[in-house]
Design a protein around this motif. Structure first.
Motif, PDB file in Angstrom:
ATOM      1  N   TYR A  45     -10.849  -3.054  11.426  1.00  0.00           N
ATOM      2  CA  TYR A  45      -9.389  -2.934  11.431  1.00  0.00           C
ATOM      3  C   TYR A  45      -8.812  -3.489  12.723  1.00  0.00           C
ATOM      4  O   TYR A  45      -7.810  -4.216  12.713  1.00  0.00           O
ATOM      5  N   GLU A  46      -9.443  -3.177  13.839  1.00  0.00           N
ATOM      6  CA  GLU A  46      -8.947  -3.669  15.127  1.00  0.00           C
ATOM      7  C   GLU A  46      -9.092  -5.186  15.243  1.00  0.00           C
ATOM      8  O   GLU A  46      -8.292  -5.840  15.911  1.00  0.00           O
ATOM      9  N   LYS A  47     -10.100  -5.758  14.585  1.00  0.00           N
ATOM     10  CA  LYS A  47     -10.347  -7.200  14.648  1.00  0.00           C
ATOM     11  C   LYS A  47      -9.660  -7.969  13.527  1.00  0.00           C
ATOM     12  O   LYS A  47      -9.853  -9.177  13.400  1.00  0.00           O
ATOM     13  N   ARG A  48      -8.850  -7.290  12.695  1.00  0.00           N
ATOM     14  CA  ARG A  48      -8.387  -7.891  11.447  1.00  0.00           C
ATOM     15  C   ARG A  48      -7.632  -9.197  11.636  1.00  0.00           C
ATOM     16  O   ARG A  48      -7.743 -10.102  10.807  1.00  0.00           O
ATOM     17  N   HIS A  49      -6.876  -9.333  12.707  1.00  0.00           N
ATOM     18  CA  HIS A  49      -6.126 -10.574  12.910  1.00  0.00           C
ATOM     19  C   HIS A  49      -7.059 -11.762  13.130  1.00  0.00           C
ATOM     20  O   HIS A  49      -6.740 -12.893  12.749  1.00  0.00           O
ATOM     21  N   ARG A 126      -7.558   8.442  13.662  1.00  0.00           N
ATOM     22  CA  ARG A 126      -7.359   7.200  12.913  1.00  0.00           C
ATOM     23  C   ARG A 126      -6.982   7.417  11.454  1.00  0.00           C
ATOM     24  O   ARG A 126      -7.143   6.527  10.624  1.00  0.00           O
ATOM     25  N   VAL A 127      -6.484   8.580  11.140  1.00  0.00           N
ATOM     26  CA  VAL A 127      -6.094   8.843   9.754  1.00  0.00           C
ATOM     27  C   VAL A 127      -5.006   7.888   9.275  1.00  0.00           C
ATOM     28  O   VAL A 127      -5.050   7.409   8.131  1.00  0.00           O
ATOM     29  N   PRO A 128      -3.983   7.556  10.082  1.00  0.00           N
ATOM     30  CA  PRO A 128      -3.003   6.564   9.609  1.00  0.00           C
ATOM     31  C   PRO A 128      -3.647   5.234   9.228  1.00  0.00           C
ATOM     32  O   PRO A 128      -3.265   4.618   8.220  1.00  0.00           O
ATOM     33  N   MET A 129      -4.613   4.784   9.998  1.00  0.00           N
ATOM     34  CA  MET A 129      -5.346   3.562   9.672  1.00  0.00           C
ATOM     35  C   MET A 129      -6.068   3.709   8.337  1.00  0.00           C
ATOM     36  O   MET A 129      -5.982   2.833   7.464  1.00  0.00           O
ATOM     37  N   LEU A 130      -6.774   4.817   8.162  1.00  0.00           N
ATOM     38  CA  LEU A 130      -7.525   5.031   6.932  1.00  0.00           C
ATOM     39  C   LEU A 130      -6.606   5.131   5.725  1.00  0.00           C
ATOM     40  O   LEU A 130      -6.910   4.605   4.643  1.00  0.00           O
ATOM     41  N   ARG A 131      -5.472   5.783   5.890  1.00  0.00           N
ATOM     42  CA  ARG A 131      -4.534   5.909   4.773  1.00  0.00           C
ATOM     43  C   ARG A 131      -3.872   4.576   4.424  1.00  0.00           C
ATOM     44  O   ARG A 131      -3.504   4.348   3.271  1.00  0.00           O
ATOM     45  N   ARG A 132      -3.717   3.709   5.403  1.00  0.00           N
ATOM     46  CA  ARG A 132      -3.186   2.373   5.103  1.00  0.00           C
ATOM     47  C   ARG A 132      -4.145   1.616   4.190  1.00  0.00           C
ATOM     48  O   ARG A 132      -3.721   0.910   3.272  1.00  0.00           O
ATOM     49  N   MET A 133      -5.445   1.753   4.454  1.00  0.00           N
ATOM     50  CA  MET A 133      -6.422   1.016   3.659  1.00  0.00           C
ATOM     51  C   MET A 133      -6.818   1.750   2.390  1.00  0.00           C
ATOM     52  O   MET A 133      -7.091   1.116   1.362  1.00  0.00           O
ATOM     53  N   PHE A 134      -6.844   3.081   2.450  1.00  0.00           N
ATOM     54  CA  PHE A 134      -7.298   3.891   1.312  1.00  0.00           C
ATOM     55  C   PHE A 134      -6.283   5.003   1.062  1.00  0.00           C
ATOM     56  O   PHE A 134      -6.526   6.170   1.394  1.00  0.00           O
ATOM     57  N   PRO A 135      -5.137   4.670   0.483  1.00  0.00           N
ATOM     58  CA  PRO A 135      -4.065   5.668   0.348  1.00  0.00           C
ATOM     59  C   PRO A 135      -4.398   6.833  -0.557  1.00  0.00           C
ATOM     60  O   PRO A 135      -3.720   7.859  -0.510  1.00  0.00           O
ATOM     61  N   ASP A 136      -5.449   6.699  -1.370  1.00  0.00           N
ATOM     62  CA  ASP A 136      -5.835   7.801  -2.257  1.00  0.00           C
ATOM     63  C   ASP A 136      -6.936   8.666  -1.649  1.00  0.00           C
ATOM     64  O   ASP A 136      -7.458   9.571  -2.313  1.00  0.00           O
ATOM     65  N   ALA A 137      -7.296   8.437  -0.388  1.00  0.00           N
ATOM     66  CA  ALA A 137      -8.420   9.138   0.223  1.00  0.00           C
ATOM     67  C   ALA A 137      -8.142  10.625   0.404  1.00  0.00           C
ATOM     68  O   ALA A 137      -6.995  11.065   0.479  1.00  0.00           O
ATOM     69  N   GLN A 138      -9.240  11.386   0.486  1.00  0.00           N
ATOM     70  CA  GLN A 138      -9.182  12.791   0.859  1.00  0.00           C
ATOM     71  C   GLN A 138      -9.885  12.963   2.208  1.00  0.00           C
ATOM     72  O   GLN A 138     -10.853  12.250   2.508  1.00  0.00           O
ATOM     73  N   PHE A 139      -9.403  13.920   2.997  1.00  0.00           N
ATOM     74  CA  PHE A 139      -9.905  14.111   4.359  1.00  0.00           C
ATOM     75  C   PHE A 139     -10.414  15.536   4.534  1.00  0.00           C
ATOM     76  O   PHE A 139      -9.747  16.493   4.126  1.00  0.00           O
ATOM     77  N   ASN A 321      -2.260 -10.409   5.980  1.00  0.00           N
ATOM     78  CA  ASN A 321      -2.424  -9.888   4.616  1.00  0.00           C
ATOM     79  C   ASN A 321      -2.168  -8.391   4.594  1.00  0.00           C
ATOM     80  O   ASN A 321      -2.266  -7.732   5.625  1.00  0.00           O
ATOM     81  N   PRO A 322      -1.882  -7.834   3.411  1.00  0.00           N
ATOM     82  CA  PRO A 322      -1.928  -6.371   3.290  1.00  0.00           C
ATOM     83  C   PRO A 322      -3.344  -5.891   3.599  1.00  0.00           C
ATOM     84  O   PRO A 322      -4.312  -6.633   3.418  1.00  0.00           O
ATOM     85  N   VAL A 323      -3.480  -4.675   4.056  1.00  0.00           N
ATOM     86  CA  VAL A 323      -4.818  -4.149   4.348  1.00  0.00           C
ATOM     87  C   VAL A 323      -5.291  -3.188   3.273  1.00  0.00           C
ATOM     88  O   VAL A 323      -6.460  -2.796   3.257  1.00  0.00           O
ATOM     89  N   VAL A 324      -4.435  -2.791   2.340  1.00  0.00           N
ATOM     90  CA  VAL A 324      -4.767  -1.760   1.370  1.00  0.00           C
ATOM     91  C   VAL A 324      -5.878  -2.229   0.427  1.00  0.00           C
ATOM     92  O   VAL A 324      -5.927  -3.391   0.009  1.00  0.00           O
ATOM     93  N   SER A 325      -6.787  -1.312   0.114  1.00  0.00           N
ATOM     94  CA  SER A 325      -7.852  -1.619  -0.836  1.00  0.00           C
ATOM     95  C   SER A 325      -7.282  -1.697  -2.250  1.00  0.00           C
ATOM     96  O   SER A 325      -6.491  -0.850  -2.665  1.00  0.00           O
ATOM     97  N   TRP A 326      -7.737  -2.703  -2.987  1.00  0.00           N
ATOM     98  CA  TRP A 326      -7.363  -2.819  -4.393  1.00  0.00           C
ATOM     99  C   TRP A 326      -8.432  -2.189  -5.290  1.00  0.00           C
ATOM    100  O   TRP A 326      -8.304  -2.217  -6.516  1.00  0.00           O
ATOM    101  N   LEU A 327      -9.476  -1.668  -4.697  1.00  0.00           N
ATOM    102  CA  LEU A 327     -10.603  -1.121  -5.466  1.00  0.00           C
ATOM    103  C   LEU A 327     -10.498   0.391  -5.499  1.00  0.00           C
ATOM    104  O   LEU A 327     -10.825   1.071  -4.532  1.00  0.00           O
TER     105      LEU A 327
END
Length: 339
Positions: A45-49, A126-139, A321-327
């Motif tokens: 995520y930090e290297k994404r650019h 880093r929950v905001p980061m994780l939720r950006r990529m995996f908005p359906d995640a549970q913590f 690009n968007p970072v959200v997972s499509w899977l």
């Protein structure tokens, strides 16, 4: 099977709070694949650019080759075929979250399980980061008595901080956990106490499975069987995962801490310890100099977090690009069943 029961799971908490034990327990569930720390999610995520526009296949390949072979990652712990994972990422959706999900789905598929998770204590920041990529995640936030967590953290060869840093890390973890619990709600965020997990594992794990939308699996209480195969002997600070769960590590701070250390830690954590059900020991008031040093570090950490938040806002504005997972949804099961 509901879609909810295939959501990604992330375990987090102050280091030395039992997250490795919980990871092993979750992996012992017949439907959940939970590897050892992979360490490539937050770094990617930090290297994404630097990977550029992921609509371009060559950029997805560069990302995939970094995940599977970069010096910053621990991809080998997954024991997957790197070349196959690279090709799966290249053929997959053009987002960072999708590339990362592809790796974990491949791991779950290899173990014959429809669901995956990831563990890293510092994910509490880093929950905001994780939720950006995996908005359906549970913590799942694991909380341990701050005095025990701090005394254990101070004994770790990889911990570079001091007593003040260790105490502040625990305080940050439970403060952030409280805010996340209020914001995300009981369907997305669950808090467990380490002491409950080791005192009555079945009861704690039944409650955890109810939160995850899973049936309880009794094999979770025998996670040491899996740990003996996957936790190497050189990680001696995790070797207790090779044993059946006990309460021997509850209250060890009393033998490990000097009087001045116990006084400082209990004083600066007192309200939070009580909130989580930990009884104060009635230690004396710490020296003024020790308190002043703690509060200087607290002010420094707050300034650092403010700067980091500003940098993150700028970084988001420049994403190619968007970072959200499509899977999303269950993993297609074509791999071997779990032993």
């Amino acid at each position: 099977m509901s879609m909810d029961s295939c959501r990604p799971i992330f375990v987090l908490g102050c280091p030395r709070s039992g997250t490795t034990l919980l990871q092993q327990m979750l992996h012992s569930h017949r439907r959940i694949a939970f590897p050892s720390e992979t360490r490539f999610v937050h770094v990617a995520y930090e290297k994404r650019h630097g990977f550029g526009d992921l609509e371009r296949a060559e950029n997805r390949r560069a990302l995939a080759e970094w995940i599977t072979g970069g010096k910053d990652t621990k991809f080998p712990v997954l024991e997957l075929d790197a070349a196959e994972v690279v090709e799966e990422i290249v053929q997959g959706p053009p987002t960072l979250g999708s590339a990362l999900a592809t790796v974990f789905r491949a791991y779950a598929r290899e173990h014959g399980k429809p669901r995956w998770g990831d563990k890293r204590p510092s994910y509490f920041r880093r929950v905001p980061m994780l939720r950006r990529m995996f908005p359906d995640a549970q913590f799942v936030h694991l909380v341990r008595d701050g005095r025990d967590a701090v005394s254990s953290l101070m004994r770790m060869p990889w911990f570079k901080g001091d007593l003040y840093a260790a105490a502040l890390t625990w305080r940050e973890a439970v403060d952030i956990g409280g805010r996340l619990g209020a914001r995300l709600g009981p369907d997305t965020f669950c808090e467990l106490r380490y002491e409950d997990l080791v005192t009555d594992p079945e009861d704690a794990l039944r409650r955890l499975c109810a939160f995850l939308g899973e049936e309880y699996d009794a094999q979770m209480t025998e996670a040491y069987r899996h740990a003996r195969r996957t936790v190497p002997l050189e990680r001696r600070w995790h070797l207790r995962t090779h044993e059946a769960v006990t309460t021997r590590q509850v209250g060890v701070w009393r033998e490990r801490m000097a009087d001045w250390e116990a006084e400082l830690v209990e004083h600066v954590l007192a309200r939070r310890l009580c909130h989580h059900g930990y009884e104060p020991a009635g230690t004396g008031r710490p020296a003024t100099a020790h308190l002043a040093r703690f509060h200087r570090l607290l002010a420094h950490r707050r300034r650092t977090r403010y700067v980091e938040a500003a940098r993150e806002r700028l970084a988001r504005s420049r994403e190619p690009n968007p970072v959200v997972s499509w899977l999303t949804g269950p993993v297609p099961l074509t791999g071997r069943p779990e032993d």
